[in-house]
Design an enzyme around this catalytic site. Structure first.
Site, PDB file in Angstrom:
ATOM      1  N   CYS A 137      13.879  11.070   7.052  1.00  0.00           N
ATOM      2  CA  CYS A 137      13.697  10.611   8.435  1.00  0.00           C
ATOM      3  C   CYS A 137      14.967  10.776   9.264  1.00  0.00           C
ATOM      4  O   CYS A 137      14.916  11.118  10.439  1.00  0.00           O
ATOM      5  CB  CYS A 137      13.235   9.164   8.454  1.00  0.00           C
ATOM      6  N   GLU A 154       9.228  16.906  14.899  1.00  0.00           N
ATOM      7  CA  GLU A 154       9.746  16.646  13.555  1.00  0.00           C
ATOM      8  C   GLU A 154       9.064  17.589  12.567  1.00  0.00           C
ATOM      9  O   GLU A 154       7.851  17.531  12.377  1.00  0.00           O
ATOM     10  CB  GLU A 154       9.462  15.191  13.164  1.00  0.00           C
ATOM     11  N   GLU A 159       9.300   1.687  11.275  1.00  0.00           N
ATOM     12  CA  GLU A 159      10.347   2.677  10.986  1.00  0.00           C
ATOM     13  C   GLU A 159       9.674   4.032  11.025  1.00  0.00           C
ATOM     14  O   GLU A 159       8.909   4.366  10.117  1.00  0.00           O
ATOM     15  CB  GLU A 159      10.948   2.426   9.594  1.00  0.00           C
ATOM     16  N   LYS A 161       0.894  -1.176   0.000  1.00  0.00           N
ATOM     17  CA  LYS A 161       0.000   0.000   0.000  1.00  0.00           C
ATOM     18  C   LYS A 161       0.927   1.218   0.000  1.00  0.00           C
ATOM     19  O   LYS A 161       1.430   1.630   1.043  1.00  0.00           O
ATOM     20  CB  LYS A 161      -0.882  -0.026   1.248  1.00  0.00           C
TER      21      LYS A 161
HETATM   22  P1  NAD Z   1       2.280   8.747   7.246  1.00  0.00           P
HETATM   23  O1  NAD Z   1       2.380   8.047   8.541  1.00  0.00           O
HETATM   24  O2  NAD Z   1       1.316   9.852   7.102  1.00  0.00           O
HETATM   25  O3  NAD Z   1       1.917   7.719   6.076  1.00  0.00           O
HETATM   26  C1  NAD Z   1       2.713   6.603   5.784  1.00  0.00           C
HETATM   27  C2  NAD Z   1       1.858   5.529   5.122  1.00  0.00           C
HETATM   28  O4  NAD Z   1       0.885   5.081   6.059  1.00  0.00           O
HETATM   29  C3  NAD Z   1       1.065   6.014   3.905  1.00  0.00           C
HETATM   30  O5  NAD Z   1       1.056   4.995   2.934  1.00  0.00           O
HETATM   31  C4  NAD Z   1      -0.333   6.219   4.477  1.00  0.00           C
HETATM   32  O6  NAD Z   1      -1.347   6.100   3.504  1.00  0.00           O
HETATM   33  C5  NAD Z   1      -0.401   5.090   5.476  1.00  0.00           C
HETATM   34  N1  NAD Z   1      -1.389   5.264   6.556  1.00  0.00           N
HETATM   35  C6  NAD Z   1      -1.819   6.416   7.108  1.00  0.00           C
HETATM   36  N2  NAD Z   1      -2.734   6.156   8.078  1.00  0.00           N
HETATM   37  C7  NAD Z   1      -2.855   4.813   8.146  1.00  0.00           C
HETATM   38  C8  NAD Z   1      -3.640   3.927   8.942  1.00  0.00           C
HETATM   39  N3  NAD Z   1      -4.483   4.371   9.881  1.00  0.00           N
HETATM   40  N4  NAD Z   1      -3.527   2.595   8.744  1.00  0.00           N
HETATM   41  C9  NAD Z   1      -2.664   2.117   7.811  1.00  0.00           C
HETATM   42  N5  NAD Z   1      -1.916   2.905   7.004  1.00  0.00           N
HETATM   43  C10 NAD Z   1      -2.000   4.241   7.182  1.00  0.00           C
HETATM   44  O7  NAD Z   1       3.768   9.212   6.902  1.00  0.00           O
HETATM   45  P2  NAD Z   1       4.232  10.130   5.697  1.00  0.00           P
HETATM   46  O8  NAD Z   1       3.779  11.518   5.951  1.00  0.00           O
HETATM   47  O9  NAD Z   1       3.864   9.458   4.406  1.00  0.00           O
HETATM   48  O10 NAD Z   1       5.834  10.028   5.817  1.00  0.00           O
HETATM   49  C11 NAD Z   1       6.612  10.892   6.568  1.00  0.00           C
HETATM   50  C12 NAD Z   1       7.007  10.235   7.890  1.00  0.00           C
HETATM   51  O11 NAD Z   1       7.695   9.023   7.647  1.00  0.00           O
HETATM   52  C13 NAD Z   1       7.977  11.079   8.710  1.00  0.00           C
HETATM   53  O12 NAD Z   1       7.581  11.050  10.053  1.00  0.00           O
HETATM   54  C14 NAD Z   1       9.310  10.364   8.544  1.00  0.00           C
HETATM   55  O13 NAD Z   1      10.238  10.560   9.580  1.00  0.00           O
HETATM   56  C15 NAD Z   1       8.862   8.948   8.468  1.00  0.00           C
HETATM   57  N6  NAD Z   1       9.889   8.115   7.828  1.00  0.00           N
HETATM   58  C16 NAD Z   1      10.595   7.249   8.613  1.00  0.00           C
HETATM   59  C17 NAD Z   1      11.605   6.473   8.038  1.00  0.00           C
HETATM   60  C18 NAD Z   1      12.398   5.504   8.859  1.00  0.00           C
HETATM   61  O14 NAD Z   1      13.046   4.653   8.277  1.00  0.00           O
HETATM   62  N7  NAD Z   1      12.389   5.589  10.173  1.00  0.00           N
HETATM   63  C19 NAD Z   1      11.885   6.591   6.680  1.00  0.00           C
HETATM   64  C20 NAD Z   1      11.140   7.493   5.920  1.00  0.00           C
HETATM   65  C21 NAD Z   1      10.130   8.246   6.518  1.00  0.00           C
END
Ligand code: NAD
Length: 506
Positions: A298, A396, A264, A189
């Protein structure tokens, strides 16, 4: 470089509406619903994307389940399975320019940076093919002359992979490669804000001709399609990368079906520069570490701690460098910082500049040229005179903004660096080698770099502590998540067995 003819055909291709990929076929969502995919540089629509709902997730999981339970994937000879994995890597390499272009168009990340990420994507597949071949091994335990006990690794089942928009192609492949190479089947997804490269990945995997149902993609909203995947009883694993709050929701929602989750999550990582550090290299690493990938990274070093003796000189140098960063069209190879992913995220990041002012810091930021006014641009920014308890130091921001603080000595900076809920990464700059190690040991984060920028060694564990994650992916560590270990006990002699009921009869 992409020729203008190729560029035209790529642009044409992105106009196509994007489908789901289920059981080896491209298909629209059962509901017929779609959502708009927007260009962060122009805020104009790129195309429409099929919007998967829970019935589409059910269909994809059923295909993945069938492929796992009855397909050839998990039982085929390892060399054959790994041939597929290598083929995917080769096909990605053939499409590097196209993928890099689509990624830059879709996310606003500069194309010079998306190119590097795409090369890493094909390496993810090759790396995991090699790892499975060489390191997916069990242990054997001899018990006197009575038993040989040994472990084997078995694939777990259907892996649900949920990914963010900030480095979509690289992060998707980082999960798909180990999941498939170890014999699981997959439902991906992808993030709704960056669907283009996930679609191309489905095309690449389709070309690699994997058995039907082994790999599936369902685009859609997180709260709907993502949620359905998380709650589905036939999905055993959820590997998630995204925000900490989303991770926490997913853990709660996966509890009823007792899934194994790898998380992550977000970060607010410190970079600590001591007075004796190599000034120029620390400066280069600091600027790259926060402003590359538009600051939407991240592991970005978003909190800079400067030892008092070099504070003025380092900030002067930072001001010059930050003012010179080239902000512009993500498709221009000379661009260093592009537009943020969408209007909403732009609003959030801009909001932090207001918060920074209200908190009494000094905000050093630039103007965005008139010709970029349509895009979601935030100029590379420095927040000076910050305190560690301020929101701009603790939250963040996920944009091109560096919060700068100072410290007196080692003891103080370790306290400051650890006084935060996140623990993803940390960077230490000092020419005192003992201190470098000492500080790295004491900073509470999953990944530390000493006198280095963020250079990944794929063999090592990747992941964060505290609110930055649960579990480790990468290297053979990913096998703990993507495989089930079984222990087989084998008697090799007639060990003693109690004879209940034999001699105590009536
Ligand atoms: P997000 O949490 O908004 O979304 C990530 C994914 O989760 C998307 O595909 C979204 O559609 C899905 N999602 C959202 N709500 C959900 C739910 N209730 N159930 C299941 N899936 C759901 O994150 P984002 O804004 O896309 O990404 C940015 C974040 O990701 C930042 O906080 C960043 O630090 C983090 N990040 C972490 C790493 C790591 O390796 N630690 C790497 C890259 C990004």
């Amino acid at each position: 470089m992409v020729s203008s003819q190729k560029l035209a055909s790529l642009i044409h291709e992105t106009q196509k509406n994007i489908s789901l990929y289920i059981n080896g076929e491209f298909t629209t969502a059962l509901s017929g619903m779609t959502f708009k995919n927007m260009n962060p540089f122009t805020n104009e629509q790129i195309n429409e994307v099929s919007e998967g709902q829970s019935d589409d997730i059910n269909k994809a999981v059923a295909a993945a389940r069938e492929a796992f339970d009855h397909g050839p994937w998990k039982t085929m000879k390892l060399t054959k399975r790994l041939e597929y994995i290598y083929r995917i890597a080769d096909l990605i390499d053939e499409e590097i320019e196209k993928i890099a272009y689509l990624e830059a168009l879709d996310t606003g990340l500069p194309i010079s940076q998306t190119r590097k990420m795409v090369s890493r994507a094909s390496e993810n597949f090759r790396f995991y093919a090699r790892m499975v071949e060489n390191r997916l091994v069990g242990d054997a335990y001899q018990v006197d002359d009575e038993f040989i006990n040994y472990t084997i690794h078995a694939p777990v089942g259907v892996a649900g992979l949920i990914t963010p928009w900030n480095a979509p192609f690289m992060l998707e492949t980082w999960k798909i490669a180990p999941a498939l190479a170890t014999g699981n089947t997959v439902v991906l997804k992808p993030a709704e804000l960056s669907p283009l490269s996930a679609n191309l990945l489905a095309e690449v995997i389709h070309k690699a001709d994997l058995p039907k149902g082994v790999f599936n993609v369902v685009h859609g909203r997180g709260e709907i399609a993502g949620d359905a995947l998380v709650k589905h009883p036939d999905v055993q694993l959820i590997s998630f990368t995204g925000e900490t709050t989303t991770g926490s929701t997913i853990i709660k929602n996966s509890a009823d079906t007792l899934k194994s989750c790898s998380m992550e999550l977000g970060g607010k990582s410190p970079i600590i520069v001591f007075e004796d550090a190599d000034f120029d290299r620390a400066l280069d690493a600091c600027v790259w570490g926060i402003y590359s990938f538009n600051g939407e990274r991240c592991t970005a070093n978003s909190r800079l701690f400067l030892q008092e003796g070099i504070k003025d000189r380092f900030i002067d140098a930072l001001r010059i460098r930050v003012a010179n960063i080239k902000v512009g069209d993500p498709l221009d190879v000379s661009t260093e910082v592009g537009p943020l992913i969408d209007k909403e995220h732009y609003g959030k990041v801009k909001g932090y500049l207001e918060i920074a002012k209200e908190e009494g810091t000094e905000v050093i930021t630039g103007d965005i040229p008139h010709e970029l006014a349509k895009g979601n641009f935030v100029a590379p920014t420095l927040i000076l005179n910050a305190k560690n308890n301020m929101r701009v130091s603790q939250e963040e921001i996920f944009g091109p903004i560096l919060t700068v603080m100072t410290f007196k000595d080692e003891e103080e900076v370790i306290k400051l660096a650890n006084d935060i809920k996140y623990g993803l990464a940390g960077y230490v700059w000092t020419n005192d080698i003992k201190r470098g190690h000492r500080v790295a040991h004491k900073v509470d984060a999953g990944m530390l770099w000493v006198n280095a920028q963020n250079v990944r060694d794929l063999r090592t564990p990747f992941g964060g502590s505290k609110s930055s994650g649960i579990g480790r992916e990468g290297g053979h560590y990913g096998f703990d998540f993507y495989t089930e270990q079984k222990i087989i006990h084998v008697s090799i002699a007639d060990h003693h067995i109690q004879q209940f009921g034999k001699n105590s009869g009536r």
